[in-house]
Design an enzyme around this catalytic site. Structure first.
Site, PDB file in Angstrom:
ATOM      1  N   LYS A  76       0.824  -1.215   0.000  1.00 59.36           N
ATOM      2  CA  LYS A  76       0.000   0.000   0.000  1.00 59.36           C
ATOM      3  C   LYS A  76       0.858   1.265   0.000  1.00 59.36           C
ATOM      4  CE  LYS A  76      -4.220  -1.834   0.344  1.00 59.36           C
ATOM      5  NZ  LYS A  76      -5.562  -1.433   0.032  1.00 59.36           N
ATOM      6  N   ASP A 119      -9.166  -0.401   6.086  1.00 62.27           N
ATOM      7  CA  ASP A 119      -9.165  -1.548   6.992  1.00 62.27           C
ATOM      8  C   ASP A 119      -7.766  -1.743   7.549  1.00 62.27           C
ATOM      9  OD1 ASP A 119      -8.071  -2.550   4.645  1.00 62.27           O
ATOM     10  OD2 ASP A 119      -9.959  -3.491   4.072  1.00 62.27           O
TER      11      ASP A 119
HETATM   12  C1  LIG Z   1      -2.340  -6.713   2.499  1.00 64.86           C
HETATM   13  C2  LIG Z   1      -3.397  -6.468   1.493  1.00 64.86           C
HETATM   14  N1  LIG Z   1      -3.436  -7.245   0.399  1.00 64.86           N
HETATM   15  C3  LIG Z   1      -4.373  -7.061  -0.541  1.00 64.86           C
HETATM   16  C4  LIG Z   1      -5.330  -6.079  -0.421  1.00 64.86           C
HETATM   17  C5  LIG Z   1      -6.396  -5.945  -1.466  1.00 64.86           C
HETATM   18  O1  LIG Z   1      -6.269  -4.818  -2.231  1.00 64.86           O
HETATM   19  P1  LIG Z   1      -7.548  -4.189  -2.971  1.00 64.86           P
HETATM   20  O2  LIG Z   1      -8.478  -3.688  -1.918  1.00 64.86           O
HETATM   21  O3  LIG Z   1      -6.961  -3.140  -3.805  1.00 64.86           O
HETATM   22  O4  LIG Z   1      -8.156  -5.295  -3.760  1.00 64.86           O
HETATM   23  C6  LIG Z   1      -5.320  -5.230   0.699  1.00 64.86           C
HETATM   24  C7  LIG Z   1      -6.294  -4.149   0.854  1.00 64.86           C
HETATM   25  O5  LIG Z   1      -6.426  -3.521   1.873  1.00 64.86           O
HETATM   26  C8  LIG Z   1      -4.328  -5.426   1.681  1.00 64.86           C
HETATM   27  O6  LIG Z   1      -4.250  -4.669   2.773  1.00 64.86           O
END
Ligand SMILES: Cc1ncc(COP(=O)(O)O)c(C=O)c1O
Length: 397
Positions: A76, A119
């Site tokens: 992120k 989140d």
């Molecule tokens: C560690 C992690 N992997 C994957 C995702 C999924 O990403 P997206 O919401 O863009 O599909 C998130 C989203 O918060 C995440 O925190």
């Protein structure tokens, strides 16, 4: 559970999508991010997992490790910071993009307030980037976000607002607060009339594909991506699609059974909401609503959508921490392990072949986070992050 996307295409990357997201933009994005003091200026590693590949019956398994992206421990760090820089540039075109996150314009940006729902990881990245740039930042958390994740965000000086309900309730609250106070929402998910910023977030995530493209010893035949609102999958898939056109890898998305919004979107052929409780051990994937702009990219580029269980993820967290089948030990958090969790589940059920995966396949998965909730991680693995990193360093010798 697995569903084949009947709308998936094997064709060139369409100009209408290229106008919104393309490889050149991704290159520029990395240019403005890599001088951020909090980000790793090097490529994140790709671990070769030969023993795990053999155990699964696949030709090769590679894990791109985004736990090494920055001190924020997740991919992120590529999204919200990129969106914030682009947003600031829009209001202040005279500023140098590369210097914004170095804090050179703190005085000017002291009343440039931003807000988001999260989140965990997205909010942490925005809070960190806002602090670096000198912007006031508010982060809205829903009821299921742990205290540990809240503390990790508050550490970057953000003002925290708690709401009851789930992720989608926090998205609505952030929108309302922004309207009331004249703040700007920096969200990773899109809604009616709001897509520029989520696109910038996706652009940042595509850096993962840009790097993997040159790091993998051969092009992957399959890429497995975890899905929350879909921005990660859209960003990475778009890069592979533009680069390989009709010969792109088979793209697969895995998400928790309780937060199956992308799976449901594939069935309906349009962005849909989840049918489950939207609460999952995989906190980052516990999203109830598909991002429409992400869906615009996924609708034709994702070949299969799959559901995994919390227990699959828990087991995969332990497996990677221990060094899976003698391969490199990896610090992979609950949402980071989704690709391996899916492979394990399908290998156990004997249905890897349903996605065209066999002993000739080269599979790329992405560990999207490290121990972003250290207490949960160490409780599940029964070991410490320091111990795993020590073992990893030994293995790398
Ligand atoms: C560690 C992690 N992997 C994957 C995702 C999924 O990403 P997206 O919401 O863009 O599909 C998130 C989203 O918060 C995440 O925190």
């Amino acid at each position: 559970m697995l569903t084949a996307n009947r709308n998936a295409q094997r064709a060139d990357y369409p100009p209408r999508l290229k106008a919104m997201l393309n490889m050149q933009m991704v290159q520029q994005c990395w240019q403005q991010l890599k001088s951020w003091p909090l980000i790793n200026p090097l490529q994140t590693p790709i671990w070769d997992m030969p023993n795990t590949a053999t155990a699964l019956g696949v030709g090769a398994l590679w894990i791109k490790d985004e736990s090494k992206r920055s001190s924020l421990d997740s991919f992120k760090a590529l999204g919200a910071p990129n969106a914030l820089v682009n947003l600031i540039k829009k209001h202040h075109p005279e500023l140098h993009s590369e210097r914004i996150l170095q804090g050179e314009y703190c005085d000017l940006l002291a009343s440039f307030s931003v807000i988001t729902a999260t989140d965990g990881n997205h909010g942490r990245a925005l809070a960190a980037a806002a602090q670096s740039a000198g912007c006031p930042c508010t982060i809205v958390l829903h009821a299921h976000v742990s205290q540990e994740r809240e503390d990790a965000i508050a550490k970057y000086g953000a003002n925290i607002v708690r709401v009851s309900g789930n992720y989608d309730d926090s998205v609505r609250e952030a929108k309302q607060l922004a309207n009331m106070n004249g703040w700007t929402v920096v969200s990773d998910t899109s809604y009616d009339g709001y897509q520029t910023i989520p696109l910038d977030v996706m652009q940042g995530y595509a850096v993962i594909a840009m790097e993997a493209m040159v790091q993998c010893p051969a092009p992957p035949t399959h890429v497995i991506l975890q899905g929350g609102v879909g921005a990660l999958a859209a960003g990475v898939a778009s890069y592979y699609w533009e680069h390989h056109g009709a010969h792109r890898p088979t793209m697969i998305v895995a998400e928790p059974t309780q937060a199956d919004c992308l799976f449901q979107s594939a069935i309906a052929g349009q962005p849909m909401a989840a049918t489950g409780s939207v609460d999952s051990f995989m906190a980052g994937l516990a999203c109830g609503e598909t991002s429409p702009i992400a869906w615009a990219f996924m609708a034709e580029s994702i070949d299969y959508f799959a559901l995994i269980e919390d227990s699959d993820a828990e087991q995969a967290v332990r497996q990677l921490a221990q060094g899976s089948h003698g391969d490199m030990p990896i610090v992979a958090g609950e949402s980071g392990v989704a690709g391996l969790a899916l492979l394990n589940r399908c290998a156990m059920l004997g249905n890897l072949g349903d996605m065209g995966i066999d002993d000739q396949s080269r599979v790329l998965i992405i560990n999207t986070e490290g121990a972003t909730a250290k207490g949960i991680f160490e409780g599940v693995t029964g070991t410490t992050v320091a111990e795993i990193l020590h073992n990893q360093a030994q293995g790398a010798l």
